[in-house]
Write an enzyme that holds these catalytic residues in place. Structure first.
Site, mmCIF file in Angstrom:
data_model
loop_
_atom_site.group_PDB
_atom_site.id
_atom_site.type_symbol
_atom_site.label_atom_id
_atom_site.label_comp_id
_atom_site.label_asym_id
_atom_site.label_seq_id
_atom_site.Cartn_x
_atom_site.Cartn_y
_atom_site.Cartn_z
ATOM 1 N N TYR A 11 12.777 -10.949 -13.170
ATOM 2 C CA TYR A 11 11.366 -10.371 -12.675
ATOM 3 C C TYR A 11 10.341 -11.060 -13.674
ATOM 4 O O TYR A 11 9.491 -11.502 -13.037
ATOM 5 C CB TYR A 11 11.738 -8.972 -12.959
ATOM 6 C CG TYR A 11 10.544 -7.997 -12.776
ATOM 7 C CD1 TYR A 11 10.093 -7.579 -11.307
ATOM 8 C CD2 TYR A 11 9.757 -7.536 -13.618
ATOM 9 C CE1 TYR A 11 8.911 -7.042 -11.062
ATOM 10 C CE2 TYR A 11 8.741 -6.579 -13.563
ATOM 11 C CZ TYR A 11 8.360 -6.350 -12.293
ATOM 12 O OH TYR A 11 7.351 -5.615 -11.963
ATOM 13 N N SER A 27 3.261 -7.672 -15.341
ATOM 14 C CA SER A 27 3.873 -6.450 -15.969
ATOM 15 C C SER A 27 4.189 -6.770 -17.403
ATOM 16 O O SER A 27 4.179 -7.906 -18.095
ATOM 17 C CB SER A 27 5.202 -6.421 -15.280
ATOM 18 O OG SER A 27 6.183 -5.753 -16.168
ATOM 19 N N SER A 28 4.203 -5.519 -18.297
ATOM 20 C CA SER A 28 4.441 -5.899 -19.675
ATOM 21 C C SER A 28 5.770 -6.633 -20.080
ATOM 22 O O SER A 28 6.178 -7.208 -21.140
ATOM 23 C CB SER A 28 4.503 -4.710 -20.405
ATOM 24 O OG SER A 28 5.304 -3.630 -19.891
ATOM 25 N N CYS A 29 6.734 -6.695 -18.860
ATOM 26 C CA CYS A 29 7.828 -7.509 -19.298
ATOM 27 C C CYS A 29 7.801 -8.990 -19.140
ATOM 28 O O CYS A 29 8.501 -9.616 -19.498
ATOM 29 C CB CYS A 29 8.933 -7.190 -17.933
ATOM 30 S SG CYS A 29 9.127 -5.677 -17.586
ATOM 31 N N LYS A 80 7.136 -13.163 -12.175
ATOM 32 C CA LYS A 80 5.793 -12.678 -12.447
ATOM 33 C C LYS A 80 4.916 -13.559 -13.362
ATOM 34 O O LYS A 80 3.627 -13.734 -13.120
ATOM 35 C CB LYS A 80 5.814 -11.398 -13.327
ATOM 36 C CG LYS A 80 6.410 -10.031 -12.511
ATOM 37 C CD LYS A 80 5.273 -9.780 -11.550
ATOM 38 C CE LYS A 80 5.601 -8.665 -10.677
ATOM 39 N NZ LYS A 80 4.566 -8.450 -9.793
ATOM 40 N N HIS A 109 0.705 -1.348 0.166
ATOM 41 C CA HIS A 109 0.025 -0.005 0.083
ATOM 42 C C HIS A 109 0.752 1.254 -0.072
ATOM 43 O O HIS A 109 0.246 2.371 -0.232
ATOM 44 C CB HIS A 109 -0.837 -0.053 1.215
ATOM 45 C CG HIS A 109 -0.146 0.220 2.523
ATOM 46 N ND1 HIS A 109 0.448 -0.933 2.995
ATOM 47 C CD2 HIS A 109 -0.293 1.428 3.337
ATOM 48 C CE1 HIS A 109 1.119 -0.382 4.209
ATOM 49 N NE2 HIS A 109 0.537 0.755 4.420
ATOM 50 N N HIS A 141 12.698 3.941 -12.507
ATOM 51 C CA HIS A 141 12.206 3.637 -13.971
ATOM 52 C C HIS A 141 12.499 5.068 -14.823
ATOM 53 O O HIS A 141 12.927 6.219 -14.198
ATOM 54 C CB HIS A 141 10.591 3.451 -14.044
ATOM 55 C CG HIS A 141 10.366 2.019 -13.614
ATOM 56 N ND1 HIS A 141 9.733 1.917 -12.424
ATOM 57 C CD2 HIS A 141 10.706 1.039 -14.078
ATOM 58 C CE1 HIS A 141 9.401 0.535 -12.256
ATOM 59 N NE2 HIS A 141 10.221 0.123 -13.236
ATOM 60 N N PRO A 170 0.059 -4.389 -16.143
ATOM 61 C CA PRO A 170 0.235 -2.738 -16.468
ATOM 62 C C PRO A 170 1.336 -2.554 -17.387
ATOM 63 O O PRO A 170 2.488 -3.318 -17.247
ATOM 64 C CB PRO A 170 0.330 -2.129 -15.100
ATOM 65 C CG PRO A 170 -0.019 -3.296 -14.178
ATOM 66 C CD PRO A 170 0.253 -4.631 -14.822
HETATM 67 N N1 LIG Z 1 6.098 0.687 -11.775
HETATM 68 C C1 LIG Z 1 5.823 0.386 -13.080
HETATM 69 O O1 LIG Z 1 6.044 0.690 -13.907
HETATM 70 C C2 LIG Z 1 4.935 -1.040 -12.813
HETATM 71 C C3 LIG Z 1 4.690 -1.517 -14.262
HETATM 72 C C4 LIG Z 1 3.968 -2.587 -14.432
HETATM 73 C C5 LIG Z 1 3.597 -3.519 -13.356
HETATM 74 N N2 LIG Z 1 3.955 -2.922 -12.023
HETATM 75 C C6 LIG Z 1 3.627 -3.832 -10.985
HETATM 76 O O2 LIG Z 1 2.839 -3.144 -9.893
HETATM 77 C C7 LIG Z 1 3.087 -3.632 -8.760
HETATM 78 C C8 LIG Z 1 3.321 -2.523 -7.879
HETATM 79 O O3 LIG Z 1 4.587 -1.672 -8.468
HETATM 80 P P1 LIG Z 1 4.974 -0.276 -7.838
HETATM 81 O O4 LIG Z 1 5.492 0.592 -8.953
HETATM 82 O O5 LIG Z 1 3.900 0.213 -6.997
HETATM 83 O O6 LIG Z 1 6.117 -0.642 -6.992
HETATM 84 P P2 LIG Z 1 6.847 -0.048 -5.767
HETATM 85 O O7 LIG Z 1 6.552 1.544 -5.689
HETATM 86 O O8 LIG Z 1 8.251 -0.354 -5.532
HETATM 87 O O9 LIG Z 1 5.691 -0.582 -4.315
HETATM 88 C C9 LIG Z 1 6.120 -1.834 -4.001
HETATM 89 C C10 LIG Z 1 5.649 -2.236 -2.557
HETATM 90 O O10 LIG Z 1 5.867 -3.503 -2.440
HETATM 91 C C11 LIG Z 1 6.245 -3.522 -0.877
HETATM 92 N N3 LIG Z 1 6.938 -4.741 -0.903
HETATM 93 C C12 LIG Z 1 8.176 -5.193 -1.306
HETATM 94 N N4 LIG Z 1 8.800 -5.982 -0.976
HETATM 95 C C13 LIG Z 1 8.105 -6.380 0.128
HETATM 96 C C14 LIG Z 1 8.234 -7.423 1.211
HETATM 97 N N5 LIG Z 1 9.127 -8.248 1.129
HETATM 98 N N6 LIG Z 1 7.188 -7.246 2.023
HETATM 99 C C15 LIG Z 1 6.318 -6.438 2.013
HETATM 100 N N7 LIG Z 1 5.923 -5.492 1.288
HETATM 101 C C16 LIG Z 1 7.032 -5.467 0.118
HETATM 102 C C17 LIG Z 1 6.992 -2.135 -0.810
HETATM 103 O O11 LIG Z 1 7.182 -1.975 0.660
HETATM 104 P P3 LIG Z 1 7.794 -0.745 1.055
HETATM 105 O O12 LIG Z 1 6.926 0.419 0.986
HETATM 106 O O13 LIG Z 1 8.247 -1.230 2.464
HETATM 107 O O14 LIG Z 1 9.155 -0.607 0.338
HETATM 108 C C18 LIG Z 1 6.007 -1.082 -1.640
HETATM 109 O O15 LIG Z 1 4.980 -0.825 -0.891
HETATM 110 C C19 LIG Z 1 4.276 -4.378 -8.955
HETATM 111 O O16 LIG Z 1 3.760 -6.015 -8.915
HETATM 112 C C20 LIG Z 1 4.764 -4.459 -10.230
HETATM 113 O O17 LIG Z 1 5.423 -5.558 -10.795
HETATM 114 C C21 LIG Z 1 4.583 -1.793 -11.911
#
Ligand SMILES: NC(=O)c1ccc[n+]([C@@H]2O[C@H](COP(=O)([O-])OP(=O)(O)OC[C@H]3O[C@@H](n4cnc5c(N)ncnc54)[C@H](OP(=O)(O)O)[C@@H]3O)[C@@H](O)[C@H]2O)c1
Length: 348
Positions: A145, A116-118, A149, A21, A188, A172
């Site tokens: 990664y 993810s698109s990856c 996924k 969150h 990114h 996404p």
């Molecule tokens: N960003 C993009 O461009 C993108 C694109 C496609 C898909 N996605 C997908 O969308 C999802 C969210 O991405 P995001 O960009 O929001 O990433 P983010 O900003 O890095 O947030 C990731 C969240 O996961 C938490 N987390 C990571 N490891 C954890 C662990 N071991 N235990 C508990 N919490 C953990 C983090 O906690 P902390 O706050 O404590 O660090 C953070 O709140 C992911 O599944 C990602 O693959 C993202």
């Protein structure tokens, strides 16, 4: 192809767990879910590390969320993906397996897994259709990664086919917006460019270097649009088929850099560093399935970048003001510091 079933799943009055969150996606989901009259559940990483199976099982047994958005993951840009290969594989596999199994074991009615698109093959036909998953080799820089996924997607699918669990997966495109990670090496492209152009504007630097050749084409979605699409799908979609979430439009990195520079107000030179990796040549999602399901993006690139830049400035300001804040509560400084500490630890 299997039929795409539509079901109504009302979030009102449900206990909804947003895993991750505090992340960019998770916090956008929290903003959007505030309109759904759901009972929102969150837990910090310091209380429950989602890689810890026993801790995850105990938390789910105690809270028994009715719906789960699995937006926690180890996420980063091309350098982070390529450098921290073991962590990207281990963390993401562990988070996906622990949360999906615990959700199933504790009566969760609906779960959304974030891919993810990856996950699509490096040279899959563009725009990338959902059915191109597992049809060819992956981009090597983010293979760990992507493998994690794909395993998460397959788990959601297997729990659906074996147990009838209503678990769905969304893919996404590249996201940006409030809560992004501005780490100088591991961010990114959008966050990296906002930061570099802003710092160049403030310092009066005459030139900014953009990584790679500038020729790859990418699609970008504002994260609040993503959150809106996710709530729409959570409420209306039930099928093993993946759903891409994007705008359906792409742009070269060079042209994108011009948009970011204009929004930030940087007027100096922009050059390219071809010694830095480009990644996959083009990445555009086919969003026709999403459009048929009744959703399309509404935030233009210029508006979205302006909102993201505003959020970046606000976060810097908040960071300066909260001298006594715990560093892990701060995206701009602490996410950098945490990741730097990790990378130092890896090198040692
Ligand atoms: N960003 C993009 O461009 C993108 C694109 C496609 C898909 N996605 C997908 O969308 C999802 C969210 O991405 P995001 O960009 O929001 O990433 P983010 O900003 O890095 O947030 C990731 C969240 O996961 C938490 N987390 C990571 N490891 C954890 C662990 N071991 N235990 C508990 N919490 C953990 C983090 O906690 P902390 O706050 O404590 O660090 C953070 O709140 C992911 O599944 C990602 O693959 C993202």
């Amino acid at each position: 192809m299997r039929p795409m079933a539509s079901t109504a799943f009302d979030l009102k009055g449900k206990t909804v767990f947003v895993a991750g969150h505090r992340g960019m996606v998770g916090s956008a989901l929290m903003r959007r879910l505030a309109r759904e009259q759901a009972d929102l559940l969150t837990v910090s990483r310091s209380e429950v590390d989602l890689r810890n199976q026993a801790a995850v099982n105990a938390w789910f047994a105690a809270k028994r969320p009715q719906a789960v958005f699995l937006a926690a993951a180890k996420v980063g840009g091309i350098v982070a993906n390529n450098t921290l290969r073991a962590e990207f594989l281990y963390d993401n596999l562990a988070i996906a397996t622990n949360v999906i199994q615990a959700a199933h074991a504790n009566g969760c009615e609906k779960l959304m897994f974030f891919g993810s698109s990856c996950i699509y093959p490096r040279l899959a036909p563009q725009p990338l259709r959902e059915d191109s998953m597992l049809t060819g080799p992956l981009e090597s820089t983010n293979e760990p990664y992507a493998i994690a996924k794909i395993a998460g997607i397959k788990m959601a699918e297997a729990y659906r086919s074996q147990y009838g669990a209503d678990f769905i997966s969304v893919m996404p495109t590249n996201l940006y917006g409030p809560g992004d990670n501005y780490h100088p090496e591991y961010s990114h492209v959008v966050a990296a460019l906002i930061r570099r152009f802003h710092e160049a504007k403030v310092s009066g630097a005459g030139s900014v270097v953009v990584w790679g050749t500038g020729t790859p084409r990418r699609e970008f979605l504002y994260v609040d649009d993503l959150a809106d699409a996710c709530i729409h799908l959570m409420k209306t979609y039930s099928s093993p088929e993946l759903v891409n979430i994007g705008t359906g439009e792409d742009i070269t990195i060079a042209d994108f850099a011009l948009v970011v520079a204009a929004v930030v107000g940087y007027r100096g030179e922009i050059s390219f560093d071809p010694s830095r990796p480009d990644g996959t040549p083009r990445k555009l999602l086919d969003v026709s399935r999403l459009a048929k399901l009744g959703w399309r993006a509404t935030t233009s690139l210029e508006d979205g970048i302006a909102l993201a830049y505003r959020a970046y400035l606000d976060e810097k300001q908040r960071c300066r003001q909260s001298r006594f804040a715990r560093p892990e509560q701060n995206n701009y400084v602490a996410r950098s510091e945490i990741d730097l500490a990790k990378s130092r630890a890896i090198k040692e």
